[in-house]
Design an enzyme around this catalytic site. Sequence first.
Site, mmCIF file in Angstrom:
data_model
loop_
_atom_site.group_PDB
_atom_site.id
_atom_site.type_symbol
_atom_site.label_atom_id
_atom_site.label_comp_id
_atom_site.label_asym_id
_atom_site.label_seq_id
_atom_site.Cartn_x
_atom_site.Cartn_y
_atom_site.Cartn_z
ATOM 1 C CE1 TYR A 176 -3.864 -2.300 0.518
ATOM 2 C CE2 TYR A 176 -2.470 -3.349 2.174
ATOM 3 C CZ TYR A 176 -3.590 -3.366 1.363
ATOM 4 O OH TYR A 176 -4.439 -4.442 1.400
ATOM 5 C CG ASN A 199 -10.621 -2.406 -7.887
ATOM 6 O OD1 ASN A 199 -11.125 -1.886 -8.876
ATOM 7 N ND2 ASN A 199 -9.716 -3.377 -7.968
ATOM 8 C CB CYS A 207 -6.950 -4.239 -5.413
ATOM 9 S SG CYS A 207 -8.509 -5.126 -5.516
ATOM 10 C CG HIS A 208 -5.280 -10.113 -6.734
ATOM 11 N ND1 HIS A 208 -5.945 -9.559 -7.803
ATOM 12 C CD2 HIS A 208 -4.302 -10.902 -7.268
ATOM 13 C CE1 HIS A 208 -5.405 -9.998 -8.934
ATOM 14 N NE2 HIS A 208 -4.396 -10.804 -8.630
ATOM 15 C CD GLU A 234 -1.782 -12.805 -10.214
ATOM 16 O OE1 GLU A 234 -0.774 -12.122 -9.880
ATOM 17 O OE2 GLU A 234 -2.897 -12.298 -10.435
#
Length: 241
Positions: A176, A199, A207-208, A234
């Site tokens: 952040y 979001n 945003c993850h 991912e």
Amino acid sequence: MQELSCKDVVDRIPALVAGDLGAEAVAAIDRHTATCAACAREVAQGRALAGLLDQMAERSAVAPPGGSLLDTLPIVAYDRIDSPVGPLLVAVSPRGLCRVDYGGTEAEIVAWAESQRLVPRHDPDAVRPYATQLQEYFAGARQHFDLQVDLAAVSPFTRRVLEATAQVPFGRLVTYRDIARIIGQPGATRAVGNALGSNPVPIVVPCHRVVRSDGTIGGYTGGLAIKWHLLAIEGVTLPTV
């Protein structure tokens, strides 16, 4: 009161949105739509269109010759799709993808569209190109989204945060604090977290991939289980404490 058929419900929508039905009749419609998604959609759309007409009338809007008031409003297409993290409600405006809601309901998207002066329309064909890319991502076949995104409904600060977050690559993490620095407001870490919490297009604006400065997972509007799942897709692992 006798239970209503689908035809009964549809026939009563004009009276329902006009407020001309009694409490018993409204309760019968509510019972039917609680188990009938098709009728729930029709009722929600009827209410939204009535609300839009009221808004236009209050503003003394003038329809174009030969047209209707609704002809002046843009359409937002939506559909509900399945995913490994549960159902997603996906909405697309003329400017691009504008909503990805975890477990969102049609009533919620219709209410949101009304608040944005958009005409909601259940249109799987219009949503399909966006849904296809999301499904490819979940299947591990896509690392980058090639989609137009519509952020018109967010504040200027949130737009800056989301635009910076959209640049975080697949499988990479930032904090952040990193995002706050990127947008030129290094003291706005908490505000960045709040912006990411609102979001409207998660997954596509990733945003993850934003975590706490100590490397732990942080928060996520869709729930931490979903954030863990997206990061696992991912190949990212994080401390559990």
